[in-house]
Design a protein around this motif. Structure first.
Motif, PDB file in Angstrom:
ATOM      1  N   ALA A 152       0.836  -1.206   0.000  1.00  0.00           N
ATOM      2  CA  ALA A 152       0.000   0.000   0.000  1.00  0.00           C
ATOM      3  C   ALA A 152       0.867   1.250   0.000  1.00  0.00           C
ATOM      4  O   ALA A 152       0.579   2.228  -0.713  1.00  0.00           O
ATOM      5  N   LYS A 153       1.940   1.222   0.785  1.00  0.00           N
ATOM      6  CA  LYS A 153       2.836   2.379   0.851  1.00  0.00           C
ATOM      7  C   LYS A 153       3.518   2.593  -0.506  1.00  0.00           C
ATOM      8  O   LYS A 153       3.647   3.736  -0.970  1.00  0.00           O
ATOM      9  N   PHE A 154       3.938   1.489  -1.146  1.00  0.00           N
ATOM     10  CA  PHE A 154       4.590   1.592  -2.467  1.00  0.00           C
ATOM     11  C   PHE A 154       3.629   2.189  -3.493  1.00  0.00           C
ATOM     12  O   PHE A 154       3.992   3.101  -4.246  1.00  0.00           O
ATOM     13  N   LEU A 155       2.385   1.688  -3.502  1.00  0.00           N
ATOM     14  CA  LEU A 155       1.404   2.189  -4.472  1.00  0.00           C
ATOM     15  C   LEU A 155       1.057   3.648  -4.200  1.00  0.00           C
ATOM     16  O   LEU A 155       0.931   4.456  -5.131  1.00  0.00           O
ATOM     17  N   LEU A 156       0.907   3.982  -2.921  1.00  0.00           N
ATOM     18  CA  LEU A 156       0.535   5.347  -2.572  1.00  0.00           C
ATOM     19  C   LEU A 156       1.649   6.329  -2.901  1.00  0.00           C
ATOM     20  O   LEU A 156       1.426   7.348  -3.568  1.00  0.00           O
ATOM     21  N   VAL A 157       2.853   6.018  -2.425  1.00  0.00           N
ATOM     22  CA  VAL A 157       3.988   6.915  -2.680  1.00  0.00           C
ATOM     23  C   VAL A 157       4.286   6.989  -4.173  1.00  0.00           C
ATOM     24  O   VAL A 157       4.530   8.074  -4.726  1.00  0.00           O
ATOM     25  N   GLY A 158       4.252   5.834  -4.843  1.00  0.00           N
ATOM     26  CA  GLY A 158       4.489   5.832  -6.289  1.00  0.00           C
ATOM     27  C   GLY A 158       3.434   6.626  -7.031  1.00  0.00           C
ATOM     28  O   GLY A 158       3.756   7.373  -7.969  1.00  0.00           O
ATOM     29  N   GLY A 159       2.163   6.480  -6.615  1.00  0.00           N
ATOM     30  CA  GLY A 159       1.089   7.232  -7.265  1.00  0.00           C
ATOM     31  C   GLY A 159       1.249   8.729  -7.083  1.00  0.00           C
ATOM     32  O   GLY A 159       1.054   9.504  -8.034  1.00  0.00           O
ATOM     33  N   VAL A 160       1.609   9.155  -5.857  1.00  0.00           N
ATOM     34  CA  VAL A 160       1.811  10.588  -5.594  1.00  0.00           C
ATOM     35  C   VAL A 160       2.996  11.106  -6.401  1.00  0.00           C
ATOM     36  O   VAL A 160       2.952  12.215  -6.970  1.00  0.00           O
ATOM     37  N   ALA A 161       4.077  10.309  -6.502  1.00  0.00           N
ATOM     38  CA  ALA A 161       5.250  10.733  -7.277  1.00  0.00           C
ATOM     39  C   ALA A 161       4.897  10.890  -8.761  1.00  0.00           C
ATOM     40  O   ALA A 161       5.285  11.880  -9.406  1.00  0.00           O
ATOM     41  N   VAL A 162       4.154   9.914  -9.296  1.00  0.00           N
ATOM     42  CA  VAL A 162       3.742   9.996 -10.705  1.00  0.00           C
ATOM     43  C   VAL A 162       2.834  11.200 -10.938  1.00  0.00           C
ATOM     44  O   VAL A 162       2.966  11.925 -11.947  1.00  0.00           O
ATOM     45  N   LEU A 163       1.919  11.436  -9.987  1.00  0.00           N
ATOM     46  CA  LEU A 163       1.018  12.587 -10.107  1.00  0.00           C
ATOM     47  C   LEU A 163       1.806  13.900 -10.104  1.00  0.00           C
ATOM     48  O   LEU A 163       1.518  14.809 -10.900  1.00  0.00           O
ATOM     49  N   PHE A 164       2.798  13.989  -9.243  1.00  0.00           N
ATOM     50  CA  PHE A 164       3.605  15.212  -9.188  1.00  0.00           C
ATOM     51  C   PHE A 164       4.377  15.405 -10.491  1.00  0.00           C
ATOM     52  O   PHE A 164       4.457  16.531 -11.022  1.00  0.00           O
ATOM     53  N   LEU A 165       4.953  14.330 -11.010  1.00  0.00           N
ATOM     54  CA  LEU A 165       5.694  14.433 -12.267  1.00  0.00           C
ATOM     55  C   LEU A 165       4.771  14.861 -13.410  1.00  0.00           C
ATOM     56  O   LEU A 165       5.156  15.655 -14.282  1.00  0.00           O
ATOM     57  N   LEU A 167       1.963  16.637 -13.123  1.00  0.00           N
ATOM     58  CA  LEU A 167       1.586  18.034 -12.933  1.00  0.00           C
ATOM     59  C   LEU A 167       2.750  18.980 -13.203  1.00  0.00           C
ATOM     60  O   LEU A 167       2.546  20.134 -13.602  1.00  0.00           O
ATOM     61  N   SER A 168       3.978  18.505 -12.972  1.00  0.00           N
ATOM     62  CA  SER A 168       5.166  19.365 -13.144  1.00  0.00           C
ATOM     63  C   SER A 168       5.887  19.092 -14.466  1.00  0.00           C
ATOM     64  O   SER A 168       7.034  19.543 -14.649  1.00  0.00           O
ATOM     65  N   TYR A 169       5.223  18.372 -15.386  1.00  0.00           N
ATOM     66  CA  TYR A 169       5.886  17.978 -16.640  1.00  0.00           C
ATOM     67  C   TYR A 169       6.396  19.185 -17.419  1.00  0.00           C
ATOM     68  O   TYR A 169       7.528  19.201 -17.924  1.00  0.00           O
ATOM     69  N   GLY A 170       5.593  20.226 -17.487  1.00  0.00           N
ATOM     70  CA  GLY A 170       5.993  21.418 -18.240  1.00  0.00           C
ATOM     71  C   GLY A 170       7.223  22.080 -17.643  1.00  0.00           C
ATOM     72  O   GLY A 170       8.141  22.488 -18.380  1.00  0.00           O
ATOM     73  N   GLU A 171       7.252  22.176 -16.314  1.00  0.00           N
ATOM     74  CA  GLU A 171       8.413  22.795 -15.657  1.00  0.00           C
ATOM     75  C   GLU A 171       9.671  21.967 -15.856  1.00  0.00           C
ATOM     76  O   GLU A 171      10.760  22.505 -16.076  1.00  0.00           O
ATOM     77  N   ILE A 172       9.512  20.666 -15.775  1.00  0.00           N
ATOM     78  CA  ILE A 172      10.685  19.786 -15.920  1.00  0.00           C
ATOM     79  C   ILE A 172      11.276  19.923 -17.322  1.00  0.00           C
ATOM     80  O   ILE A 172      12.508  19.990 -17.504  1.00  0.00           O
TER      81      ILE A 172
END
Length: 377
Positions: A152-165, A167-172
């Protein structure tokens, strides 16, 4: 519901004694997820406020390391001194961060279960080297829960990381178009922001894990009804043994009491239900003392001993009842009964001296109303 190895149901909450013993053994609720959350949040907040300063210090150290002159390149001692100096500066740079992590690592476990130091928990246990026990622990309910939490922790943390990437795709992508120094600063900011978002995602894991650890700990310490009874016996003593001790104590007290009856000056009776033996020696005691008190069979024994030793027996039912319910063996008579007892003793002394005793109305002696009882005569 928890069960013993023999299948006995553990339905009772742990007692204070059981909780105290478990704490002494180092068995207290702990949440690794809470510690992980606090450490990652602490690191994220530290980097947010102090990260730019660390970056400047790191930049200065890097410039120093890549801009040495020709003398350093051909002098081993000078190069060694340069590397040692850079290492010391780097350690000083990261020292505040490391100190914060150590403090959080020490304090955070105490937030659940409090501070506890147990020498028993530190003692080596051969049972932990048993491969069969190890395999059993691997396939236990607790191990299953740990696996579920990890997934659950892997899925949650991974999901939040993917979501951040996402949302921040343009900046990156835009970082590649920036100059080197601004690009590195921009990248560092994005990394810190990602770190904060990922750390906050662990809050959900901790909010689930902390109550689970508390409930799991209390369930492990639950007791069977038989264990509760056994603990009560250990603390309060076996009821049968205590009853036997009390019986022996009563028997010894009665034996001492009956041995004192021959020393009495008078025995006041009800006449059959109660008997009280009194003694008064003005040279030895300031007030009359109670030597023996008895009812029914004990009263009969006191009367028998009184007859055997020629002790005067006076039938004064109200006074006998008042003494029985208000007086104590080996203690002076109650103050409020002094007048009534004095009248009886005066009568007894007159008989003992061979004088003609004045008649006394023993049924109407001066006894306070609150000491009178309606016990049978």
């Amino acid at each position: 519901m928890a069960e013993n190895a023999d299948g006995t149901e553990k339905s009772e909450d742990a007692s204070e004694k059981k909780l105290r013993e478990a704490r002494e053994k180092g068995q207290i609720p702990r949440s690794k997820e809470l510690t992980t959350l606090l450490m990652t949040l602490g690191a994220a907040v530290f980097l947010l406020f102090y990260g730019y300063v660390m970056w400047q210090q790191f930049e200065a150290i890097a410039i120093k390391g890549f801009s040495f002159d020709r003398a350093h390149a051909f002098d081993f001692q000078m190069m060694t001194n340069l590397i040692i100096g850079m290492t010391i500066e780097t350690l000083w740079m990261i020292f505040p961060f490391l100190a914060l992590m150590v403090i959080i690592a020490i304090i955070s476990p105490t937030l659940l279960g409090g501070w506890n130091f147990s020498t028993q928990a530190m003692a080596p246990k051969l049972s932990k080297l048993n491969p069969i026990s190890g395999i059993a622990r691997m396939f236990s309910v607790n191990a299953l829960m740990e696996l579920i939490k990890a997934l659950a922790k892997f899925l949650l943390v991974g999901g939040v990381a993917v979501l951040f990437l996402w949302l921040s795709y343009g900046e990156i992508i835009s970082i590649g178009k920036e100059a080197l120094k601004p690009a590195m600063a921009h990248a560092a900011t994005l990394i810190v922001e990602a770190f904060i978002f990922v750390s906050l995602s662990l809050l959900i894991v901790a909010l689930i894990d902390v109550p689970y650890q508390v409930i799991h700990h209390m369930n492990q310490l639950k007791m069977t009804k038989q264990e509760v009874k056994e603990e009560y016996k250990q603390q309060e003593g076996n009821p049968e043994v205590k009853g036997r001790i009390r019986a022996l104590q009563r028997e010894m007290s009665q034996r001492r009491m009956m041995q004192a009856v021959p020393q009495a000056d008078v025995v006041i009776t009800n006449p059959t239900h109660f008997a009280v033996a009194l003694k008064y020696n003005p040279d030895e005691m300031p007030e009359p003392m109670v030597l023996a008190i008895g009812s029914d069979f004990m009263a009969a024994q006191i009367r028998t001993l009184a007859k055997e030793h020629n002790i005067t027996i006076v039938e004064a039912p109200p006074l006998a009842r008042a003494l029985y319910y208000n007086a104590e063996v080996d203690r002076p008579i109650p103050y409020d009964l002094f007048k009534a007892v004095a009248a009886v003793l005066a009568y007894v002394y007159q008989l003992r001296d061979g004088k003609s005793a004045k008649p006394v109305d023993f049924a109407n002696l001066p006894i306070p109303e609150e000491m009178k009882t309606d016990a049978p005569t």
